[in-house]
Design a protein around this motif. Structure first.
Motif, PDB file in Angstrom:
ATOM      1  N   VAL A  13       0.828  -1.203   0.000  1.00 35.72           N
ATOM      2  CA  VAL A  13       0.000   0.000   0.000  1.00 35.72           C
ATOM      3  C   VAL A  13       0.864   1.256   0.000  1.00 35.72           C
ATOM      4  O   VAL A  13       0.658   2.180  -0.796  1.00 35.72           O
ATOM      5  CB  VAL A  13      -0.948  -0.008   1.218  1.00 35.72           C
ATOM      6  CG1 VAL A  13      -1.585   1.363   1.405  1.00 35.72           C
ATOM      7  CG2 VAL A  13      -2.028  -1.068   1.046  1.00 35.72           C
ATOM      8  N   VAL A  25      -1.515   3.585   7.929  1.00 34.52           N
ATOM      9  CA  VAL A  25      -2.050   2.265   7.589  1.00 34.52           C
ATOM     10  C   VAL A  25      -2.321   1.539   8.895  1.00 34.52           C
ATOM     11  O   VAL A  25      -1.415   1.363   9.715  1.00 34.52           O
ATOM     12  CB  VAL A  25      -1.064   1.461   6.724  1.00 34.52           C
ATOM     13  CG1 VAL A  25      -1.618   0.064   6.447  1.00 34.52           C
ATOM     14  CG2 VAL A  25      -0.796   2.187   5.406  1.00 34.52           C
ATOM     15  N   VAL A  43      -5.695   4.390   5.802  1.00 34.68           N
ATOM     16  CA  VAL A  43      -6.121   3.196   5.079  1.00 34.68           C
ATOM     17  C   VAL A  43      -6.199   2.069   6.097  1.00 34.68           C
ATOM     18  O   VAL A  43      -5.210   1.778   6.779  1.00 34.68           O
ATOM     19  CB  VAL A  43      -5.148   2.838   3.948  1.00 34.68           C
ATOM     20  CG1 VAL A  43      -5.498   1.475   3.346  1.00 34.68           C
ATOM     21  CG2 VAL A  43      -5.172   3.907   2.868  1.00 34.68           C
ATOM     22  N   VAL A  87     -10.463  -3.733   3.058  1.00 30.38           N
ATOM     23  CA  VAL A  87      -9.628  -2.543   2.888  1.00 30.38           C
ATOM     24  C   VAL A  87     -10.528  -1.329   2.684  1.00 30.38           C
ATOM     25  O   VAL A  87     -11.336  -1.290   1.751  1.00 30.38           O
ATOM     26  CB  VAL A  87      -8.670  -2.704   1.695  1.00 30.38           C
ATOM     27  CG1 VAL A  87      -7.802  -1.466   1.526  1.00 30.38           C
ATOM     28  CG2 VAL A  87      -7.801  -3.946   1.872  1.00 30.38           C
ATOM     29  N   ALA A  89     -10.841   3.222   3.098  1.00 34.95           N
ATOM     30  CA  ALA A  89     -10.156   4.513   3.197  1.00 34.95           C
ATOM     31  C   ALA A  89     -10.983   5.435   4.087  1.00 34.95           C
ATOM     32  O   ALA A  89     -12.217   5.478   3.981  1.00 34.95           O
ATOM     33  CB  ALA A  89      -9.990   5.127   1.809  1.00 34.95           C
ATOM     34  N   GLU A  97     -12.070   9.650  -0.205  1.00 37.86           N
ATOM     35  CA  GLU A  97     -12.043   8.210   0.067  1.00 37.86           C
ATOM     36  C   GLU A  97     -12.161   7.417  -1.225  1.00 37.86           C
ATOM     37  O   GLU A  97     -11.461   6.408  -1.421  1.00 37.86           O
ATOM     38  CB  GLU A  97     -13.162   7.842   1.032  1.00 37.86           C
ATOM     39  CG  GLU A  97     -12.988   8.442   2.422  1.00 37.86           C
ATOM     40  CD  GLU A  97     -14.105   8.083   3.358  1.00 37.86           C
ATOM     41  OE1 GLU A  97     -14.002   8.416   4.549  1.00 37.86           O
ATOM     42  OE2 GLU A  97     -15.089   7.451   2.911  1.00 37.86           O
ATOM     43  N   LEU A 100      -8.887   7.478  -3.072  1.00 38.88           N
ATOM     44  CA  LEU A 100      -7.935   6.555  -2.459  1.00 38.88           C
ATOM     45  C   LEU A 100      -8.256   5.104  -2.814  1.00 38.88           C
ATOM     46  O   LEU A 100      -7.356   4.314  -3.121  1.00 38.88           O
ATOM     47  CB  LEU A 100      -7.932   6.734  -0.943  1.00 38.88           C
ATOM     48  CG  LEU A 100      -7.191   7.944  -0.388  1.00 38.88           C
ATOM     49  CD1 LEU A 100      -7.407   8.057   1.112  1.00 38.88           C
ATOM     50  CD2 LEU A 100      -5.705   7.856  -0.704  1.00 38.88           C
ATOM     51  N   LEU A 104      -5.882   2.404  -4.638  1.00 37.25           N
ATOM     52  CA  LEU A 104      -5.620   1.101  -4.023  1.00 37.25           C
ATOM     53  C   LEU A 104      -6.011  -0.035  -4.965  1.00 37.25           C
ATOM     54  O   LEU A 104      -5.278  -1.027  -5.109  1.00 37.25           O
ATOM     55  CB  LEU A 104      -6.385   0.978  -2.705  1.00 37.25           C
ATOM     56  CG  LEU A 104      -5.884   1.844  -1.551  1.00 37.25           C
ATOM     57  CD1 LEU A 104      -6.911   1.863  -0.426  1.00 37.25           C
ATOM     58  CD2 LEU A 104      -4.547   1.331  -1.033  1.00 37.25           C
TER      59      LEU A 104
END
Length: 208
Positions: A13, A25, A43, A87, A89, A97, A100, A104
């Protein structure tokens, strides 16, 4: 093994999907209390399910060889465990978000397996592929809405990342002595030995 997959995903990531970003993270459960305590864009990579990947189970035994090239022991093949991660954000705005999550998704889609350079510990020692999938439909016995309900939070856009990690059972069995060359036949009156060589089969009388 699980913490080694965690670290590989963290590096994937930070160093690949969000290169140059200083986002946090986290691996905490994304509950309401956790979200309320969060004070920076984050994240979240939450491990919510562990089960064996039955499609990758192998039968039989694997040989281990000594310095002379002889079988020293045998062990069971590694088992593969499917580690499922949710996963998400977390920022102040849904638009950020979503951006992101897009980065990802593209970062994970670059790889069918965790890059070997990111593997450490037992995963590096086994030197086996570590398959990885992203955003596949969930199994029939599991829905993401159920995961969010169990967490006590509201449904949030997320990526489902599944890593199939090999793990050694640690079970080894000592190998027996190497087989003797040739075959001896006992006829009662005499013992005859067949010696097999590269240029054919010979027979000689050994004893009466």
């Amino acid at each position: 093994m699980i913490h080694e997959v965690d670290e590989a995903l963290r590096r994937l990531v930070r160093d690949e999907a969000l290169r140059g970003s200083d986002l946090d993270v986290a691996f905490d459960a994304p509950t309401k209390d956790w979200a309320a305590r969060r004070n920076a864009p984050t994240v979240n990579i939450y491990l919510y399910d562990i089960r064996e990947d039955m499609r990758r189970r192998q039968r039989g035994l694997l040989n281990e060889y000594d310095a002379q090239g002889k079988v020293a022991s045998r062990q069971l093949p590694p088992r593969h465990m499917k580690l499922s991660y949710l996963v998400t954000a977390w920022t102040q705005r849904p638009e950020d978000e979503h951006r992101l999550l897009s980065d990802l998704l593209i970062g994970f889609l670059r790889y069918d397996a965790v890059p070997p350079r990111l593997l450490t510990g037992s995963l590096e020692e086994l030197a086996l592929p570590v398959p990885m999938t992203v955003a596949l439909p969930p199994p029939e016995d599991r829905a993401f809405a159920d995961v969010w309900s169990a967490l006590g939070g509201e449904l949030k856009p997320s990526l489902d990342v599944v890593v199939s990690a090999p793990v050694s059972s640690g079970r080894k069995f000592a190998a027996g002595p190497p087989a003797r060359e040739g075959v001896e036949l006992h006829t009662g009156e005499e013992r005859v030995r067949h010696n097999v060589s590269a240029d054919g089969v010979g027979m000689r009388k050994v004893a009466r």
